[in-house]
Design a protein around this motif. Structure first.
Motif, PDB file in Angstrom:
ATOM      1  N   SER A 177      38.464   5.774 -86.138  1.00  0.00           N
ATOM      2  CA  SER A 177      38.275   4.534 -85.478  1.00  0.00           C
ATOM      3  C   SER A 177      37.700   3.350 -86.270  1.00  0.00           C
ATOM      4  O   SER A 177      36.480   3.949 -86.909  1.00  0.00           O
ATOM      5  CB  SER A 177      37.439   4.336 -84.039  1.00  0.00           C
ATOM      6  OG  SER A 177      38.212   5.188 -82.962  1.00  0.00           O
ATOM      7  N   MET A 178      38.196   2.110 -86.394  1.00  0.00           N
ATOM      8  CA  MET A 178      37.710   1.270 -87.401  1.00  0.00           C
ATOM      9  C   MET A 178      37.569   0.107 -86.874  1.00  0.00           C
ATOM     10  O   MET A 178      38.338  -0.262 -85.813  1.00  0.00           O
ATOM     11  CB  MET A 178      38.108   1.334 -88.716  1.00  0.00           C
ATOM     12  CG  MET A 178      37.582   2.420 -89.612  1.00  0.00           C
ATOM     13  SD  MET A 178      38.607   2.525 -91.370  1.00  0.00           S
ATOM     14  CE  MET A 178      37.720   1.115 -91.872  1.00  0.00           C
ATOM     15  N   LEU A 179      36.923  -1.073 -87.327  1.00  0.00           N
ATOM     16  CA  LEU A 179      36.778  -2.651 -86.646  1.00  0.00           C
ATOM     17  C   LEU A 179      36.876  -3.555 -88.089  1.00  0.00           C
ATOM     18  O   LEU A 179      35.796  -3.420 -88.445  1.00  0.00           O
ATOM     19  CB  LEU A 179      35.946  -2.575 -85.770  1.00  0.00           C
ATOM     20  CG  LEU A 179      35.549  -3.735 -84.928  1.00  0.00           C
ATOM     21  CD1 LEU A 179      36.928  -4.172 -84.188  1.00  0.00           C
ATOM     22  CD2 LEU A 179      34.232  -3.658 -84.093  1.00  0.00           C
ATOM     23  N   TYR A 180      37.929  -4.466 -87.952  1.00  0.00           N
ATOM     24  CA  TYR A 180      38.070  -5.309 -88.999  1.00  0.00           C
ATOM     25  C   TYR A 180      37.170  -6.449 -88.446  1.00  0.00           C
ATOM     26  O   TYR A 180      37.099  -6.739 -87.140  1.00  0.00           O
ATOM     27  CB  TYR A 180      39.411  -6.007 -88.945  1.00  0.00           C
ATOM     28  CG  TYR A 180      39.556  -7.037 -90.067  1.00  0.00           C
ATOM     29  CD1 TYR A 180      38.766  -6.860 -91.362  1.00  0.00           C
ATOM     30  CD2 TYR A 180      40.245  -8.220 -89.643  1.00  0.00           C
ATOM     31  CE1 TYR A 180      38.986  -7.909 -92.307  1.00  0.00           C
ATOM     32  CE2 TYR A 180      40.181  -9.090 -90.688  1.00  0.00           C
ATOM     33  CZ  TYR A 180      39.822  -8.910 -91.859  1.00  0.00           C
ATOM     34  OH  TYR A 180      39.899 -10.178 -92.815  1.00  0.00           O
ATOM     35  N   ILE A 181      36.264  -7.139 -89.280  1.00  0.00           N
ATOM     36  CA  ILE A 181      35.365  -8.186 -88.911  1.00  0.00           C
ATOM     37  C   ILE A 181      35.865  -8.972 -88.175  1.00  0.00           C
ATOM     38  O   ILE A 181      35.293  -9.783 -87.124  1.00  0.00           O
ATOM     39  CB  ILE A 181      34.434  -8.559 -90.202  1.00  0.00           C
ATOM     40  CG1 ILE A 181      33.258  -9.510 -89.811  1.00  0.00           C
ATOM     41  CG2 ILE A 181      35.444  -9.365 -91.090  1.00  0.00           C
ATOM     42  CD1 ILE A 181      32.134  -8.861 -88.959  1.00  0.00           C
ATOM     43  N   GLU A 182      36.937  -9.642 -88.447  1.00  0.00           N
ATOM     44  CA  GLU A 182      37.741 -10.860 -87.670  1.00  0.00           C
ATOM     45  C   GLU A 182      38.240 -10.524 -86.116  1.00  0.00           C
ATOM     46  O   GLU A 182      37.974 -11.235 -85.405  1.00  0.00           O
ATOM     47  CB  GLU A 182      38.861 -11.308 -88.661  1.00  0.00           C
ATOM     48  CG  GLU A 182      39.436 -12.743 -87.791  1.00  0.00           C
ATOM     49  CD  GLU A 182      40.584 -13.252 -88.680  1.00  0.00           C
ATOM     50  OE1 GLU A 182      41.486 -13.647 -88.285  1.00  0.00           O
ATOM     51  OE2 GLU A 182      40.299 -13.441 -90.147  1.00  0.00           O
ATOM     52  N   THR A 183      38.664  -9.050 -86.142  1.00  0.00           N
ATOM     53  CA  THR A 183      38.731  -8.659 -84.825  1.00  0.00           C
ATOM     54  C   THR A 183      37.500  -8.367 -83.957  1.00  0.00           C
ATOM     55  O   THR A 183      37.595  -8.994 -82.812  1.00  0.00           O
ATOM     56  CB  THR A 183      39.529  -7.211 -85.154  1.00  0.00           C
ATOM     57  OG1 THR A 183      40.488  -7.302 -85.884  1.00  0.00           O
ATOM     58  CG2 THR A 183      39.896  -6.561 -83.743  1.00  0.00           C
TER      59      THR A 183
END
Length: 281
Positions: A177-183
């Motif tokens: 699981s990862m999370l892009y900063i803009e998301t």
């Protein structure tokens, strides 16, 4: 106009949120709380986003009190003062580290069991913050996975460094699981607009394979990275020299059902987020 105060001036997450929120709808200010809290700091604010904290530091027995003081006590003091001054919503950034696992699949039934100073300080803060929440003062707690984007810190730049040096890389069949900063920023905007409190697990809409991510990073710099099976020996060698390797080649995910709140149909494709992270815009 919604007045938003971000505690932790100059922080990676806070600065991106401040730049992302449209100026015609949000009046955003960042506040340095390193030297303590001003008794009038939160007057006139609708939302406080608490990102101040310490992370990515080598943990020792000596700095355990520092983690507790900054990641827990400061968060509780911030929430207490914000509530007293009429703030309607506090958004607190916790972490996946509260679960104390480096590999596995986290579901809604997985209980927190932190094993690090960082994880323990965030988990204690969560429990104490929940006691301050009520109908007039809502507390939203976020437990994001690894966050990446342009200029990010932590594990991602270490992997990017490997992508720039190695001609081949082990092929592993893992999921992260990862999370892009803009998301993340878009998620926070929707959360502010909702005014809700509760526990949230923002993440990318798809899991990430570590080997394919490293290959994508290399491609952004004009390098062809070959992924080869049967290179367990290389993983073991890298793990002894680059500690992050052992942490990112196992599977570590949130169940996607945990992330349905404010799910964004228009997320950028993963390949595009890597291109932007590597300076391709």
């Amino acid at each position: 106009m919604i007045h938003v105060l971000i505690t932790g001036a100059g922080s990676y997450i806070g600065s991106h949120i401040a730049a992302f929120l449209p100026a015609d709808r949000y009046a955003v200010r960042e506040l340095n709380v390193r030297d303590g809290l001003d008794e009038t700091a939160f007057q006139g604010q609708d939302v406080v986003i608490h990102v101040a904290g310490i992370a990515h530091q080598k943990e020792t027995s000596e700095n355990a009190p520092l983690y507790h003081r900054v990641n827990c006590e400061l968060a509780v003091d911030t929430a207490t003062l914000a509530k007293r001054q009429g703030v309607k919503q506090l958004i607190f950034f916790s972490s996946m580290s509260v679960y104390g696992v480096t590999t596995g699949r986290i579901t809604a039934q997985t209980a927190p069991a932190p094993k690090t100073h960082y994880g323990r300080s965030k988990w204690e803060a969560e429990q104490r913050l929940e006691k301050l929440s009520d109908g007039a003062f809502r507390i939203a707690i976020l437990r994001p996975p690894m966050i990446y984007g342009p200029g990010c810190r932590g594990n991602y730049p270490r992997l990017a460094g490997l992508a720039g040096r190695l001609p081949v890389f082990p092929r592993v069949n893992n999921q992260r699981s990862m999370l892009y900063i803009e998301t993340l920023c878009a998620f926070v905007e929707q959360l502010i607009d909702s005014g809700e409190g509760g526990l949230f697990f923002p993440q990318n809409r798809d899991y990430v394979n570590t080997s394919e991510m490293v290959q994508q990073i290399a491609a952004c710099h004009g390098r062809k990275m070959r992924l080869m099976p049967g290179l367990g020996w290389l993983l073991r060698m890298l793990e002894s020299r680059v500690g992050v390797v052992g942490k990112v080649f196992g599977t570590l995910t949130y169940d996607m059902d945990m992330s349905r709140a404010f799910a964004q149909a228009g997320q950028l494709p993963f390949e595009e987020t890597i291109r932007r992270t590597e300076g391709g815009q």
